[in-house]
Design an enzyme around this catalytic site. Structure first.
Site, PDB file in Angstrom:
ATOM      1  N   PHE A 118       1.935  31.211  54.410  1.00 42.64           N
ATOM      2  CA  PHE A 118       3.190  30.511  54.145  1.00 42.64           C
ATOM      3  C   PHE A 118       4.043  31.363  53.217  1.00 42.64           C
ATOM      4  CE2 PHE A 118       5.079  26.255  54.672  1.00 42.64           C
ATOM      5  CZ  PHE A 118       4.452  25.884  55.845  1.00 42.64           C
ATOM      6  N   GLN A 231      17.148  23.019  47.485  1.00 43.68           N
ATOM      7  CA  GLN A 231      16.558  24.005  48.396  1.00 43.68           C
ATOM      8  C   GLN A 231      17.179  23.964  49.790  1.00 43.68           C
ATOM      9  OE1 GLN A 231      12.173  23.988  49.752  1.00 43.68           O
ATOM     10  NE2 GLN A 231      12.441  25.889  48.608  1.00 43.68           N
ATOM     11  N   HIS A 233      16.370  25.202  53.427  1.00 44.42           N
ATOM     12  CA  HIS A 233      15.295  25.763  54.238  1.00 44.42           C
ATOM     13  C   HIS A 233      15.944  26.766  55.185  1.00 44.42           C
ATOM     14  CE1 HIS A 233      11.955  26.204  56.958  1.00 44.42           C
ATOM     15  NE2 HIS A 233      11.207  25.473  56.154  1.00 44.42           N
ATOM     16  N   LEU A 243      14.304  20.373  61.033  1.00 47.82           N
ATOM     17  CA  LEU A 243      13.496  21.492  60.579  1.00 47.82           C
ATOM     18  C   LEU A 243      12.714  22.184  61.684  1.00 47.82           C
ATOM     19  CD1 LEU A 243      12.669  22.817  57.894  1.00 47.82           C
ATOM     20  CD2 LEU A 243      10.562  21.513  58.062  1.00 47.82           C
ATOM     21  N   GLU A 246       8.344  26.376  58.499  1.00 46.42           N
ATOM     22  CA  GLU A 246       7.984  27.723  58.076  1.00 46.42           C
ATOM     23  C   GLU A 246       6.654  28.151  58.709  1.00 46.42           C
ATOM     24  OE1 GLU A 246       9.098  28.462  53.992  1.00 46.42           O
ATOM     25  OE2 GLU A 246       7.069  29.200  53.673  1.00 46.42           O
ATOM     26  N   ARG A 277      11.871  30.819  50.190  1.00 48.24           N
ATOM     27  CA  ARG A 277      12.979  30.219  50.932  1.00 48.24           C
ATOM     28  C   ARG A 277      14.353  30.573  50.394  1.00 48.24           C
ATOM     29  NH1 ARG A 277      10.031  24.406  51.959  1.00 48.24           N
ATOM     30  NH2 ARG A 277       8.642  25.265  53.545  1.00 48.24           N
ATOM     31  N   HIS A 348      17.098  20.945  52.363  1.00 46.65           N
ATOM     32  CA  HIS A 348      15.724  20.546  52.641  1.00 46.65           C
ATOM     33  C   HIS A 348      15.036  19.812  51.503  1.00 46.65           C
ATOM     34  CE1 HIS A 348      11.901  20.767  54.666  1.00 46.65           C
ATOM     35  NE2 HIS A 348      11.348  21.461  53.681  1.00 46.65           N
ATOM     36  N   ARG A 389      11.108  26.006  45.250  1.00 45.80           N
ATOM     37  CA  ARG A 389       9.770  25.570  45.621  1.00 45.80           C
ATOM     38  C   ARG A 389       9.192  26.446  46.726  1.00 45.80           C
ATOM     39  NH1 ARG A 389       7.578  22.284  49.838  1.00 45.80           N
ATOM     40  NH2 ARG A 389       9.576  21.601  50.693  1.00 45.80           N
TER      41      ARG A 389
HETATM   42  C1  LIG Z   1      11.138  17.866  57.934  1.00 41.01           C
HETATM   43  C2  LIG Z   1      10.366  18.125  56.677  1.00 41.01           C
HETATM   44  C3  LIG Z   1       9.202  18.853  56.709  1.00 41.01           C
HETATM   45  C4  LIG Z   1       8.486  19.089  55.545  1.00 41.01           C
HETATM   46  N1  LIG Z   1       7.321  19.807  55.615  1.00 41.01           N
HETATM   47  C5  LIG Z   1       6.607  20.003  54.476  1.00 41.01           C
HETATM   48  C6  LIG Z   1       5.361  20.680  54.531  1.00 41.01           C
HETATM   49  O1  LIG Z   1       4.880  21.071  55.584  1.00 41.01           O
HETATM   50  N2  LIG Z   1       4.693  20.877  53.377  1.00 41.01           N
HETATM   51  C7  LIG Z   1       5.171  20.433  52.170  1.00 41.01           C
HETATM   52  O2  LIG Z   1       4.501  20.631  51.143  1.00 41.01           O
HETATM   53  N3  LIG Z   1       6.337  19.757  52.103  1.00 41.01           N
HETATM   54  C8  LIG Z   1       7.060  19.535  53.220  1.00 41.01           C
HETATM   55  N4  LIG Z   1       8.248  18.844  53.141  1.00 41.01           N
HETATM   56  C9  LIG Z   1       8.616  18.201  51.879  1.00 41.01           C
HETATM   57  C10 LIG Z   1       7.777  16.949  51.682  1.00 41.01           C
HETATM   58  O3  LIG Z   1       7.514  16.364  52.927  1.00 41.01           O
HETATM   59  C11 LIG Z   1       8.482  15.927  50.805  1.00 41.01           C
HETATM   60  O4  LIG Z   1       8.944  16.517  49.626  1.00 41.01           O
HETATM   61  C12 LIG Z   1       7.508  14.805  50.429  1.00 41.01           C
HETATM   62  O5  LIG Z   1       6.864  14.300  51.568  1.00 41.01           O
HETATM   63  C13 LIG Z   1       8.234  13.688  49.686  1.00 41.01           C
HETATM   64  O6  LIG Z   1       7.358  12.591  49.537  1.00 41.01           O
HETATM   65  P1  LIG Z   1       7.726  11.393  48.574  1.00 41.01           P
HETATM   66  O7  LIG Z   1       6.551  10.491  48.586  1.00 41.01           O
HETATM   67  O8  LIG Z   1       8.169  11.925  47.272  1.00 41.01           O
HETATM   68  O9  LIG Z   1       8.989  10.705  49.233  1.00 41.01           O
HETATM   69  P2  LIG Z   1       9.306  10.204  50.729  1.00 41.01           P
HETATM   70  O10 LIG Z   1       8.232  10.495  51.685  1.00 41.01           O
HETATM   71  O11 LIG Z   1      10.672  10.704  51.034  1.00 41.01           O
HETATM   72  O12 LIG Z   1       9.360   8.621  50.567  1.00 41.01           O
HETATM   73  C14 LIG Z   1      10.380   7.959  49.851  1.00 41.01           C
HETATM   74  C15 LIG Z   1      10.122   6.472  49.918  1.00 41.01           C
HETATM   75  O13 LIG Z   1      11.021   5.806  49.039  1.00 41.01           O
HETATM   76  C16 LIG Z   1      11.552   4.678  49.688  1.00 41.01           C
HETATM   77  N5  LIG Z   1      12.853   4.370  49.063  1.00 41.01           N
HETATM   78  C17 LIG Z   1      13.856   5.218  48.741  1.00 41.01           C
HETATM   79  N6  LIG Z   1      14.883   4.545  48.193  1.00 41.01           N
HETATM   80  C18 LIG Z   1      14.519   3.243  48.155  1.00 41.01           C
HETATM   81  C19 LIG Z   1      15.156   2.048  47.721  1.00 41.01           C
HETATM   82  N7  LIG Z   1      16.401   2.029  47.221  1.00 41.01           N
HETATM   83  N8  LIG Z   1      14.477   0.875  47.859  1.00 41.01           N
HETATM   84  C20 LIG Z   1      13.223   0.848  48.394  1.00 41.01           C
HETATM   85  N9  LIG Z   1      12.594   1.954  48.819  1.00 41.01           N
HETATM   86  C21 LIG Z   1      13.227   3.135  48.699  1.00 41.01           C
HETATM   87  C22 LIG Z   1      11.643   5.086  51.146  1.00 41.01           C
HETATM   88  O14 LIG Z   1      11.712   3.967  51.989  1.00 41.01           O
HETATM   89  C23 LIG Z   1      10.323   5.855  51.290  1.00 41.01           C
HETATM   90  O15 LIG Z   1       9.273   4.949  51.546  1.00 41.01           O
HETATM   91  C24 LIG Z   1       8.966  18.602  54.302  1.00 41.01           C
HETATM   92  C25 LIG Z   1      10.135  17.867  54.264  1.00 41.01           C
HETATM   93  C26 LIG Z   1      10.842  17.647  55.434  1.00 41.01           C
HETATM   94  C27 LIG Z   1      12.147  16.900  55.327  1.00 41.01           C
END
Ligand SMILES: Cc1cc2nc3c(=O)[nH]c(=O)nc-3n(C[C@H](O)[C@H](O)[C@H](O)COP(=O)(O)OP(=O)(O)OC[C@H]3O[C@@H](n4cnc5c(N)ncnc54)[C@H](O)[C@@H]3O)c2cc1C
Length: 575
Positions: A118, A231, A233, A243, A246, A277, A348, A389
């Site tokens: 990666f 960031q 991507h 996306l 990577e 990135r 991203h 990151r």
């Molecule tokens: C397409 C894509 C691919 C990725 N691939 C990778 C990877 O391969 N490896 C890696 O390390 N990272 C990757 N990332 C980054 C990583 O996936 C995210 O940073 C991480 O999953 C975020 O998780 P989280 O639990 O912080 O938030 P999220 O998974 O974004 O969850 C946020 C939660 O908050 C809730 N929420 C938000 N606002 C409110 C509100 N007002 N009221 C109630 N609920 C609310 C939403 O409903 C959701 O349940 C990727 C990101 C993307 C976009």
């Protein structure tokens, strides 16, 4: 009023991992998890490429120290090194724990977890489930929450953090199904609300990534850290912006310009396509700006470059990155086995967020913390990513710091009692806010204003920034802020009123956008993802520090927090 020992906002990886930890440690604790989407539709489910951990399954020379060094160098020396040491030391253990929960990782022929290359990582240490890693992990975590009896409020929108006398007491929520308002009271509140990609017009993020948690914390008077570091991507599919992982480059794909050159040789000769990135996104943007991008008809001067997988062959493409093949095929009509994929940088990830300690407790200032308020995941900034990151470190952060924060909460709530809340006051005030939105006499469409905000952020605070650009952007944002009073909601009903949600999310986007721009204006240097054309060098003497931004009475005010340096002295960053 609804009462719980703990209320977690956010059903992505960070929120689910924290809830699991609390349930494991204190089975008697009454834990609620609220999400505006269904938890398994959180953006985490879309994570593709993998999760980093030095399991040493394919490279026995790897070590947590090497992982820590790569992470700190990738961060352009802005990461807090105590937090990075925890991240990288705990990584193998959390990944093995995920495996024991049932996560279906891809395997080596001998059955151990496979690991791939990666960007910015010096060893092959990214564990993966083909290119659907987030899906594999989130589903398993969610099943476990059901098993442990965590109370789930899905499709409830959190409107407000209740913070009084430096203590978080609960949240005000809106039930999307029927418009009911509730106050949920708790001994500890945790935000795991994810990122804010939708602040910009082209993003890999889902529609729910609107930075609500960040805006609610800011409105409650709390600071946000390092918000200037956004960031890009390198490989968003053109034109949709979704996306292309990577992992595709980790498996050997090339980036080529219209002349057929693998141009990364001019920007990061030692790492080529697997440079971090920030560097790769700037390289692609520079190629496009200098006329070596491609048009859809193949001619020069176009808005994208090519990601070429053809030499990898059908079998490798379809077994290692099948989802990326499918996305390109479905959304761009490109069969990546025979044709290169059109890509350009896409917003991203949010390096900044709600400042927290290594145990997930939210900071109120550089020296003090908030009682009973915790955060983890992309919404938080413990600062393991600093100014940039590395790929596959975010899922890791969610799991390591989700677990640590869950453990800290379990300990914190033991023996505490529920706080006093004036429920009527909070319900009335939320009701009034919604009524005001419904009664606004204007004619402006929510979607039109949102587009203007997103275009403004993208144009004036993108890959390359300058004082003149940001000042113009901030002036436009002020103007757009005033126009918020003139948006019109056609739907006045209570059932599944998505217009109310869109209006509330737009408010979050505007607050977060203004904080990003003001923080970016103040940082007069180039570091990681923050590239100022008027200050092209990194300036450690003046800016080796975290930004803290407060949103007070509608104005952004700035302070700073020192960077923790324990192992690696800042050096020039070259690849
Ligand atoms: C397409 C894509 C691919 C990725 N691939 C990778 C990877 O391969 N490896 C890696 O390390 N990272 C990757 N990332 C980054 C990583 O996936 C995210 O940073 C991480 O999953 C975020 O998780 P989280 O639990 O912080 O938030 P999220 O998974 O974004 O969850 C946020 C939660 O908050 C809730 N929420 C938000 N606002 C409110 C509100 N007002 N009221 C109630 N609920 C609310 C939403 O409903 C959701 O349940 C990727 C990101 C993307 C976009």
């Amino acid at each position: 009023m609804l009462d719980h020992d703990v209320v977690i906002v956010g059903g992505g990886l960070a929120g689910c991992r924290a809830a699991l930890e609390i349930a494991r440690r204190s089975p008697q604790a009454n834990v609620a998890l609220i999400a505006k989407t269904h938890p398994i539709r959180s953006h985490s489910v879309a994570a593709q490429g993998g999760i980093a951990a030095t399991l040493k399954n394919v490279d026995d020379q790897d070590s947590w120290e090497a992982h820590a060094f790569d992470t700190v160098k990738g961060s352009d020396y802005l990461a807090d090194q105590d937090a990075v040491a925890i991240l990288t030391q705990e990584a193998p253990d959390v990944v093995i724990d995920l495996e024991h929960l049932g996560v279906l990782f891809s395997r080596l022929p001998d059955g151990r977890i496979a690991q791939r290359a990666f960007g910015g990582h010096s060893h092959n240490r990214t564990c993966y489930a083909a290119d659907k890693t987030g899906h594999a992990i989130l589903h398993e975590l969610y099943c476990n929450l059901i098993r442990y009896g965590v109370t789930l409020y899905d499709e409830w929108y959190v409107l407000r953090l209740i913070l009084e006398d430096n203590q978080a007491k609960g949240v005000v929520v809106y039930h999307i199904l029927d418009g009911t308002l509730e106050v949920i009271r708790a001994k500890a509140v945790m935000f795991a609300t994810g990122g804010y990609g939708r602040v910009f017009n082209t993003t890999s993020n889902d529609f729910a990534s609107t930075g609500d948690g960040l805006a609610m914390a800011a409105l409650a008077g709390l600071p946000l850290e390092d918000m200037e570091f956004v960031q890009f991507h390198p490989t968003g599919l053109y034109p949709a912006g979704v996306l292309i992982s990577e992992a595709v480059r980790g498996e050997g794909a090339y980036l080529v310009n219209v002349e057929g050159d693998r141009f990364m040789a001019n920007y990061a000769p030692s790492r080529m396509e697997l440079a971090p990135r920030d560097i790769t996104s700037r390289a692609i943007t520079t190629e496009i700006r200098q006329g070596r991008g491609v048009h859809l008809d193949g001619s020069a001067g176009g808005p994208f470059v090519h990601l070429d997988l053809r030499h990898m062959g059908r079998e490798k493409i379809m077994s290692r990155v099948p989802f990326c093949w499918e996305e390109s095929h479905r959304l761009a009509g490109v069969d990546a086995i025979y044709e290169p994929i059109p890509v350009r940088p896409t917003i991203h990830y949010s390096m900044g967020g709600i400042p927290v300690t290594v145990n997930g407790q939210v900071r109120r200032s550089a020296t003090a913390q908030v009682e009973s308020f915790f955060a983890a995941g992309e919404a938080a900034c413990v600062s393991v990513h600093g100014a940039n990151r590395l790929g596959s470190n975010s899922l890791l952060e969610c799991v390591v710091y989700g677990r640590r924060t869950g453990a800290a909460i379990a300990e914190y709530v033991a023996g505490r009692s529920l706080p006093e809340i004036n429920e009527k006051f909070y319900l009335e005030s939320a009701k009034q806010d919604i009524q005001t939105l419904l009664d606004q006499p204007g004619t402006l469409r929510i979607g039109a204003l949102r587009q203007q905000v997103q275009d403004c952020m993208t144009q004036y605070c993108g890959v390359y920034r300058s004082e003149a650009l940001i000042l113009e952007g901030l002036a436009q944002l002020q103007d757009l802020k005033e126009r918020y009073q003139t948006i019109r909601l056609d739907d006045k009903g209570t059932q599944w009123n998505t217009e109310i949600l869109e209006a509330l999310e737009l408010r979050s986007l505007m607050i977060v956008g203004e904080i990003i721009m003001t923080s970016a204006l103040n940082r007069k240097e180039s570091r990681g993802a923050h590239c100022r054309e008027d200050y092209p060098d990194r300036d450690d003497a003046a800016f080796l520090q975290h930004t803290l931004a407060y949103f007070t009475a509608g104005q952004v005010q700035l302070d700073h927090l020192p960077v923790t340096i324990t192992q690696f002295e800042p050096k020039e960053r070259k690849y």
